[in-house]
Structure formats: structure tokens, C-alpha cells
Design a protein around this motif. Sequence first.
Motif, mmCIF file in Angstrom:
data_model
loop_
_atom_site.group_PDB
_atom_site.id
_atom_site.type_symbol
_atom_site.label_atom_id
_atom_site.label_comp_id
_atom_site.label_asym_id
_atom_site.label_seq_id
_atom_site.Cartn_x
_atom_site.Cartn_y
_atom_site.Cartn_z
ATOM 1 N N GLU A 37 0.852 -1.191 0.000
ATOM 2 C CA GLU A 37 0.000 0.000 0.000
ATOM 3 C C GLU A 37 0.893 1.247 0.000
ATOM 4 N N PRO A 38 0.848 2.043 -1.069
ATOM 5 C CA PRO A 38 0.110 1.810 -2.312
ATOM 6 C C PRO A 38 0.813 0.777 -3.183
ATOM 7 N N ARG A 39 0.088 0.270 -4.164
ATOM 8 C CA ARG A 39 0.701 -0.664 -5.100
ATOM 9 C C ARG A 39 1.730 0.057 -5.953
ATOM 10 N N PRO A 40 2.841 -0.604 -6.276
ATOM 11 C CA PRO A 40 3.818 0.006 -7.192
ATOM 12 C C PRO A 40 3.186 0.312 -8.552
ATOM 13 N N ILE A 41 3.680 1.352 -9.189
ATOM 14 C CA ILE A 41 3.203 1.721 -10.530
ATOM 15 C C ILE A 41 4.116 1.047 -11.550
ATOM 16 N N TYR A 42 3.570 0.067 -12.267
ATOM 17 C CA TYR A 42 4.406 -0.717 -13.178
ATOM 18 C C TYR A 42 4.235 -0.331 -14.643
ATOM 19 N N GLY A 63 10.029 -11.754 -12.615
ATOM 20 C CA GLY A 63 9.142 -10.950 -13.453
ATOM 21 C C GLY A 63 7.719 -10.875 -12.957
ATOM 22 N N ASP A 64 7.439 -11.515 -11.838
ATOM 23 C CA ASP A 64 6.070 -11.518 -11.311
ATOM 24 C C ASP A 64 5.664 -10.182 -10.733
ATOM 25 N N SER A 65 6.645 -9.372 -10.272
ATOM 26 C CA SER A 65 6.309 -8.142 -9.555
ATOM 27 C C SER A 65 7.455 -7.153 -9.642
ATOM 28 N N GLY A 66 7.240 -5.961 -9.067
ATOM 29 C CA GLY A 66 8.314 -4.977 -8.961
ATOM 30 C C GLY A 66 8.892 -4.572 -10.299
ATOM 31 N N VAL A 71 9.207 -4.352 -16.454
ATOM 32 C CA VAL A 71 9.986 -4.716 -17.638
ATOM 33 C C VAL A 71 9.177 -5.651 -18.527
ATOM 34 N N ALA A 72 8.509 -6.620 -17.936
ATOM 35 C CA ALA A 72 7.710 -7.558 -18.715
ATOM 36 C C ALA A 72 6.623 -6.851 -19.507
ATOM 37 N N VAL A 73 5.942 -5.900 -18.880
ATOM 38 C CA VAL A 73 4.867 -5.170 -19.562
ATOM 39 C C VAL A 73 5.440 -4.287 -20.675
ATOM 40 N N PRO A 266 8.606 1.327 -10.425
ATOM 41 C CA PRO A 266 9.131 0.369 -11.393
ATOM 42 C C PRO A 266 9.029 0.806 -12.852
ATOM 43 N N PHE A 267 7.947 1.485 -13.220
ATOM 44 C CA PHE A 267 7.798 1.886 -14.625
ATOM 45 C C PHE A 267 8.896 2.839 -15.076
ATOM 46 N N GLU A 268 9.542 3.505 -14.126
ATOM 47 C CA GLU A 268 10.571 4.479 -14.486
ATOM 48 C C GLU A 268 11.880 3.820 -14.916
ATOM 49 N N LEU A 269 12.032 2.533 -14.654
ATOM 50 C CA LEU A 269 13.212 1.804 -15.095
ATOM 51 C C LEU A 269 12.994 1.060 -16.399
#
Length: 299
Positions: A37-42, A63-66, A71-73, A266-269
Motif C-alpha cells: 500500500e500503495p501498489r507500485p506503478i508498473y 518478473g512476477d512483480s516490482g 519490464v515484462a509489460v 518500477p515503470f521508471e526503469l
Amino acid sequence: MYPKYPYYGYEQKCEKVPVTFPPQQQYRQPGFEYLMEPRPIYDNPNYIGTGKLKDKVAIISGGDSGIGRAVAVAFAKEGANIVISYLDEHQDAVETKQAIEQLGRRCVLIPGDLRKEEVCQHVVNVTADLFGKIDVLVNNHAVQFIRDSLLDISAEQLQASFQTNILSFFHLTKAALPHMPAGSSIVNTTSVNAYIGRENLIDYSSTKGAIVSYTRALAKNVVEQGIRVNAVAPGPIWTPLIPATFTPEMVKSFGADVPMKRAGQPFELAPVYVLLASDDGSYITGQTIHVNGGQFVSS
């Protein structure tokens, strides 16, 4: 408290990026994203793929999270099919699979403990059987344990840190290389702690330093095969590893000590991994790219 956040220099409507976090703690490594909480923004909704990885096959460990989920998306947006290796965070993995399939790409989930060489070989065998090749390998999984003194690091913890964070990279890469054609790419996740050190993460920092050297040496070793090897060194990023590592009070101010005064999401990487995985990075090998909110590091 939320800042205005520019995507790539342009103000866009986007999800708010938190500066502080509610105190929270998980008691199992490497942690569960669905409990955060809050969920990471992926995902950056303004990131539009252009086919940079069209019909490529990528294995992403963790690749399941974080960071791995982001990266997977991003890879899926660029046209890749994804194989996700993860420990046993099944709910997180299923969410990631759903996000990838909504983008029209295939996603295969393979749970297992990558500390075991036979599990690494199994991940590669399944991928090769299904797709016939491996174009991108992202070694991304890790554990970390807070200890105030070297004297507090048990032999069991030391083994767990090195087996998970670096030895498994050797095993997974060794299994994958025979299936990687010229033009393939390997991307390893290291950490800013490899460069600055972290006094209460001595074994973790040591494994991340090993990844930097591993990246440099392997890049030279496989360059004549047309395979590039690089690394990404994140700073403080809001992932399940954080509440699974730090105390609630440490979580509350996580990331506030960097020049940008906040943790990264995470989306920033993810675009950096796309760069290194795709032909956009065709003249980059043996390098580490830092995504750390402005922390100065010396290589």
C-alpha cells in the motif's frame, strides 16, 4: 503528498507518484506486491510500443512483480513474448500474466527456486521447447536482509544471498546461452549499493558488486557471438522487496534521502531495459546504467 511528475520532459496526466509511504512490513522474502500500500506503478500509460522487440522471446526472472513486472509489460508493449521465472508469488505472477496477455502477447509462468541449477535449466528448456529460441535474458531476482553488523550475518544468510543474487545468474545464463542467437541481449539487475555500499546490507551490496563485474567480464566473453551484456543499477525503487526488508518506520521515509527526494517507481526503469534489450542499444555492452534519483556514483 505527491509531486507533479513529468514523463520524458512533458507534463502528462498520469497516476500520482507517492513521496511517502504508509508504515508496513512483510515477513517473507522477496515479498508480495498485492499486499503493498500503495501498489507500485508498473505501467506508464503514455508509453506506446513501436515494435522494438517484435516477436522476440524474453525470459525475465523475478518478473512476477516490482521491476520485473514493469519490464515484462514494457517488453510486451514492444512485441515480445514473455517467460516469467519466479519463486512462488503466484497471485502476483497471475496478475502480470493477465497484463501481458491484454497486450496481445504470450506469457508463460514458471515457478521454482533459481538457487537450484536444475530449476534454471528447466526454465530454459521450457522456453526453448515452446519458442525455439531466447532473444533476451533479464536476470532480475534478489533477496536482501538488514543486519547492523557483519557479526550478525549468519552462514545461512550469506549462502542465501550469494546463491540467489549472483550464483543463480551464472546458472541461468549458462543454460540460456546455447539458445541465444547473434543479436541477443542479457540484462542484469545490480544496485546502487554496489557503488555506494550500504552499511546494513553488507552481503547484499557485495553480491550486487559481483553482478557489475560479472556483467563486464561476460560481455567481453560473448561479444564475438554477437551477444550484448549490460546491467541496470536501480536506486530506491518501490517494490515488494522494500516492505519485506525494512522496518515500518524505514518504509515510511523510503527514498527521501536521494536528490529527487522520493523513491522511484518500477515503470521508471522499464525503458532502460527496453533500450538494452533492443537494437536501440546495439553499440552498448559491458555497461551499467544508473537509475537512482540523482545519487552520485563512481564506477
